[in-house]
Design an enzyme around this catalytic site. Structure first.
Site, PDB file in Angstrom:
ATOM      1  N   ARG A   1       0.711  -1.094   0.255  1.00 14.86           N
ATOM      2  CA  ARG A   1       0.059   0.663   0.193  1.00 14.86           C
ATOM      3  C   ARG A   1       0.978   0.556   0.071  1.00 14.86           C
ATOM      4  O   ARG A   1       2.416   1.021   0.637  1.00 14.86           O
ATOM      5  CB  ARG A   1      -0.691   0.214   1.827  1.00 14.86           C
ATOM      6  CG  ARG A   1      -1.851   0.870   0.845  1.00 14.86           C
ATOM      7  CD  ARG A   1      -2.614   1.007   2.404  1.00 14.86           C
ATOM      8  NE  ARG A   1      -3.175  -0.955   3.363  1.00 14.86           N
ATOM      9  CZ  ARG A   1      -4.348  -0.885   3.395  1.00 14.86           C
ATOM     10  NH1 ARG A   1      -5.332  -0.136   2.696  1.00 14.86           N
ATOM     11  NH2 ARG A   1      -5.250  -2.339   3.246  1.00 14.86           N
TER      12      ARG A   1
ATOM     13  N   LEU B   1       2.168   3.107   5.809  1.00 16.80           N
ATOM     14  CA  LEU B   1       2.021   2.055   6.237  1.00 16.80           C
ATOM     15  C   LEU B   1       0.366   1.655   7.373  1.00 16.80           C
ATOM     16  O   LEU B   1      -0.474   3.494   6.356  1.00 16.80           O
ATOM     17  CB  LEU B   1       3.184   2.077   7.250  1.00 16.80           C
ATOM     18  CG  LEU B   1       4.243   1.953   6.975  1.00 16.80           C
ATOM     19  CD1 LEU B   1       5.204   2.520   6.907  1.00 16.80           C
ATOM     20  CD2 LEU B   1       4.820   0.654   6.198  1.00 16.80           C
TER      21      LEU B   1
ATOM     22  N   THR C   1      -4.902  -2.325   6.749  1.00 18.79           N
ATOM     23  CA  THR C   1      -6.654  -1.921   7.196  1.00 18.79           C
ATOM     24  C   THR C   1      -6.979  -0.998   8.018  1.00 18.79           C
ATOM     25  O   THR C   1      -7.771  -0.215   7.886  1.00 18.79           O
ATOM     26  CB  THR C   1      -6.891  -3.742   7.183  1.00 18.79           C
ATOM     27  OG1 THR C   1      -6.816  -4.259   6.994  1.00 18.79           O
ATOM     28  CG2 THR C   1      -8.290  -3.113   7.162  1.00 18.79           C
TER      29      THR C   1
ATOM     30  N   LEU D   1     -22.736  -2.797  12.202  1.00 23.49           N
ATOM     31  CA  LEU D   1     -23.238  -1.821  13.111  1.00 23.49           C
ATOM     32  C   LEU D   1     -22.782  -0.493  13.400  1.00 23.49           C
ATOM     33  O   LEU D   1     -23.289   0.879  13.455  1.00 23.49           O
ATOM     34  CB  LEU D   1     -23.472  -2.681  14.449  1.00 23.49           C
ATOM     35  CG  LEU D   1     -23.996  -4.179  14.135  1.00 23.49           C
ATOM     36  CD1 LEU D   1     -24.396  -4.462  15.739  1.00 23.49           C
ATOM     37  CD2 LEU D   1     -26.001  -3.597  13.156  1.00 23.49           C
TER      38      LEU D   1
ATOM     39  N   GLU E   1     -30.208  -9.643   8.485  1.00 26.02           N
ATOM     40  CA  GLU E   1     -28.838 -10.657   9.527  1.00 26.02           C
ATOM     41  C   GLU E   1     -29.371 -11.367   9.167  1.00 26.02           C
ATOM     42  O   GLU E   1     -30.585 -11.790   9.441  1.00 26.02           O
ATOM     43  CB  GLU E   1     -28.959  -9.792  11.461  1.00 26.02           C
ATOM     44  CG  GLU E   1     -27.933 -10.628  11.793  1.00 26.02           C
ATOM     45  CD  GLU E   1     -26.696 -11.354  11.487  1.00 26.02           C
ATOM     46  OE1 GLU E   1     -26.278 -10.754  11.302  1.00 26.02           O
ATOM     47  OE2 GLU E   1     -26.441 -12.971  11.102  1.00 26.02           O
TER      48      GLU E   1
ATOM     49  N   ASP F   1      -4.528 -10.726  11.065  1.00 22.61           N
ATOM     50  CA  ASP F   1      -5.698 -11.203  10.423  1.00 22.61           C
ATOM     51  C   ASP F   1      -5.890 -12.766   9.223  1.00 22.61           C
ATOM     52  O   ASP F   1      -6.601 -13.526   8.767  1.00 22.61           O
ATOM     53  CB  ASP F   1      -6.051 -10.352   9.900  1.00 22.61           C
ATOM     54  CG  ASP F   1      -7.253  -9.628  10.460  1.00 22.61           C
ATOM     55  OD1 ASP F   1      -7.754  -9.121  11.475  1.00 22.61           O
ATOM     56  OD2 ASP F   1      -7.744  -8.613   9.957  1.00 22.61           O
TER      57      ASP F   1
ATOM     58  N   ALA G   1      -7.483  -5.256  15.834  1.00 25.03           N
ATOM     59  CA  ALA G   1      -6.150  -4.512  15.683  1.00 25.03           C
ATOM     60  C   ALA G   1      -4.623  -5.281  17.130  1.00 25.03           C
ATOM     61  O   ALA G   1      -3.728  -6.024  16.305  1.00 25.03           O
ATOM     62  CB  ALA G   1      -5.941  -3.399  14.945  1.00 25.03           C
TER      63      ALA G   1
ATOM     64  N   HIS H   1     -15.055   8.352  42.592  1.00 25.23           N
ATOM     65  CA  HIS H   1     -16.769   9.005  42.432  1.00 25.23           C
ATOM     66  C   HIS H   1     -16.546   9.815  41.994  1.00 25.23           C
ATOM     67  O   HIS H   1     -15.456  10.766  42.388  1.00 25.23           O
ATOM     68  CB  HIS H   1     -17.673   8.593  44.029  1.00 25.23           C
ATOM     69  CG  HIS H   1     -19.000   9.116  43.741  1.00 25.23           C
ATOM     70  ND1 HIS H   1     -19.845   8.356  43.341  1.00 25.23           N
ATOM     71  CD2 HIS H   1     -18.784  10.413  43.678  1.00 25.23           C
ATOM     72  CE1 HIS H   1     -20.496   9.285  43.197  1.00 25.23           C
ATOM     73  NE2 HIS H   1     -20.557  10.257  44.303  1.00 25.23           N
TER      74      HIS H   1
END
Ligand code: FAD
Length: 467
Positions: free
Chosen positions: A36, A39, A42, A187, A204, A314, A322, A446
């Site tokens: 690509r 760098l 995806t 989604l 779906e 992947d 990732a 809190h």
């Protein structure tokens, strides 16, 4: 000598670039090849980063449009400038991808532009335009990632029938936006375009959204998204999508009633999953095995069927995320350097960056049942959390699953504001084998959303204070 390396990484995504940096840190002479122009793979170019930019900006727009007025922030003439929103997203991507080039220089990683092809277990040839350059490496790491898939008979043209990449680049807000697939990418992108004004319908196949997610969270998520105006057609098997007069006609069958239906859309996002990308790598020729799904087979040390050739991210089994790819990149670099790198696959958090966010780590209730593990449940709603209440963000809850004998936390599932950040505390707790009691006894500031985690942990022992 110049073209000889200890480690050559093919692919500069989160798996590959992190692996290259860690290998160089460990004193190994390292190169990273990327086909690509930039760098980051995806994730930085067409995934995590641009989608999160649009999710953040569309959320601000939506809140300004729907909520601000009633909260005392009044202004006139609010309008969307999609061009500017897209430029902002592109700028973030540019800054971050350039940042990796800087990190490569800083860590002495050689950045090689072009497509890497394996010629033997030690030889890689890089093709760039007309140029062909040969390199030698003691170790090779394949980190070539994944690409979107489609359904049989549906061709993604990136015009009206688009992948997630196309959905990040639309020039105008489509009137009718159909998403095929109720997973996290569909989604998230559906939420973006719904907030910017599209009428969004999700088709779906299953009877629920977000497959693999804890059922209770998935049902709550469906309710919340429906309340936000997204339409869902579950049990829907899409059979075709074809261009018709500048719109797309989508045909689908209800798998319960067998009823055939169709819907027209201005844009259709095909978000039915991604497949590992190994095209042109020459894997079969040099003897690297893939499984039936096309994923490169690796052992527990992430070695392929050739000992000095590793694969990560992947392109191998496991969740396509990732941070999972990054963990594997670091583990491989350390293994090559003779250290004991490893990845704890039981504790990989997953986040969906909708509003509210959905986050999980560890086992779901359904998995525990299937594995015959006896467990206790502690739940706490954001409706009873003071910070969520003052911010008018009370949808959702935290659910902790703990072993009924040892009290060890086995899984945490949350839907609600900022849960994408809050899940890190739970992943850390689980890495240290924490019990629900440990979390319950940890002081949480809190008013913060994280108090919902403490309360859910207290609820495991049936002693929540604020609910
Ligand atoms: C829309 C979208 C949103 C996402 N959001 C999230 C999220 O929020 N969080 C999350 O964790 N994950 C998210 N993901 C998933 C995440 O992007 C991937 O899991 C991650 O990028 C995988 O990293 P990788 O290094 O394995 O592969 P990739 O990032 O795909 O990188 C592989 C790189 O290798 C290059 N390459 C391929 N073949 C060659 C070759 N022969 N020679 C040289 N270079 C080659 C490719 O050009 C690519 O740049 C998202 C994905 C999409 C599509």
């Amino acid at each position: 000598m110049e073209n000889n390396f200890d480690v050559i990484v093919i692919g500069g995504g989160p798996g590959g670039y992190v692996c290259a940096i860690r290998a160089a840190q460990l004193g190994l002479k390292t190169a990273c090849i990327e086909s690509r122009d930039t760098l980051g793979g995806t994730c930085l170019n067409v995934g995590c980063i641009p989608s999160k930019s649009l999710l953040n900006l569309s959320d601000s727009f939506h809140k300004a449009q729907k909520n601000f007025n009633s909260q005392g922030i009044e202004f006139a003439n609010l309008k969307l400038n999609l061009d500017k929103m897209m430029s902002n997203k592109n700028k973030s991507v540019q800054v971050l991808t350039k940042g990796i080039e800087f990190l490569f220089k800083k860590n002495n990683v050689t950045y090689i532009k072009g497509k890497g092809v394996l010629f033997s277990d030690h030889d890689v040839v890089v093709y760039q335009a007309e140029k062909k350059t040969s390199f030698k490496a003691k170790n090779i790491v394949i980190a070539t990632g994944s690409v979107p898939t489609s359904l049989p008979g549906i061709e993604i043209d990136e015009k009206n029938i688009i992948s997630s990449t196309g959905a990040l680049e639309l020039k105008e807000v489509p009137k009718k936006f159909v998403v095929i697939g109720g997973g996290y990418i569909g989604l998230e992108m559906g939420s973006v375009w719904s907030r910017l004004g599209s009428e969004v319908t999700v088709l779906e196949y299953l009877d629920h959204i977000t497959p693999g997610m804890d059922n209770e969270i998935s049902s709550e998520f469906l309710k919340i998204l429906t309340k936000q105006g997204i339409k869902f057609k579950l049990n829907s098997q899409v059979t075709s999508a074809s261009n018709k007069d500048n719109q797309v006609e989508i045909n689908f069958t209800n798998i319960q009633s067998s009823k055939q239906e169709n819907i027209l859309a201005d844009k259709v996002l095909v978000a039915v999953g991604r497949k590992p990308y190994t095209e042109g790598l020459n894997l079969t020729k040099i003897g690297i095995k893939k499984d039936a799904k096309g994923k490169i087979e690796v052992n527990h040390k992430l070695q392929t069927s050739i000992n000095n050739v590793y694969a990560i991210g992947d392109v191998i089994k496991g969740p396509m995320l990732a941070h999972k790819a990054e963990e594997e990149g670091i583990a491989v670099a350390e293994i090559i350097a003779g250290q004991a790198g490893h990845v704890n696959y039981d504790i990989i958090p997953g986040v969906i960056y909708t509003s509210p966010e959905v986050a999980a780590v560890g086992k779901t209730e359904e998995q525990l049942k299937q594995e015959n593990i006896s467990y206790k449940v502690g739940k706490f709603p954001f409706l009873a959390n003071s910070r969520a209440k003052v911010n008018n963000e009370t949808d959702g809850f935290v659910k902790i699953l703990a072993d009924s004998k040892t009290d060890r936390v086995l899984g945490v599932h949350m839907i609600g504001p900022h849960t994408g950040d809050m899940i890190a505390e739970m992943a850390l707790a689980m890495e240290f084998s924490a019990s629900a009691e440990d979390i319950a006894r940890t002081c949480h500031a809190h008013p913060t959303h994280t108090e919902a985690v403490k309360e859910a942990a207290l609820a495991v022992g049936k002693r929540a204070i604020h609910f």
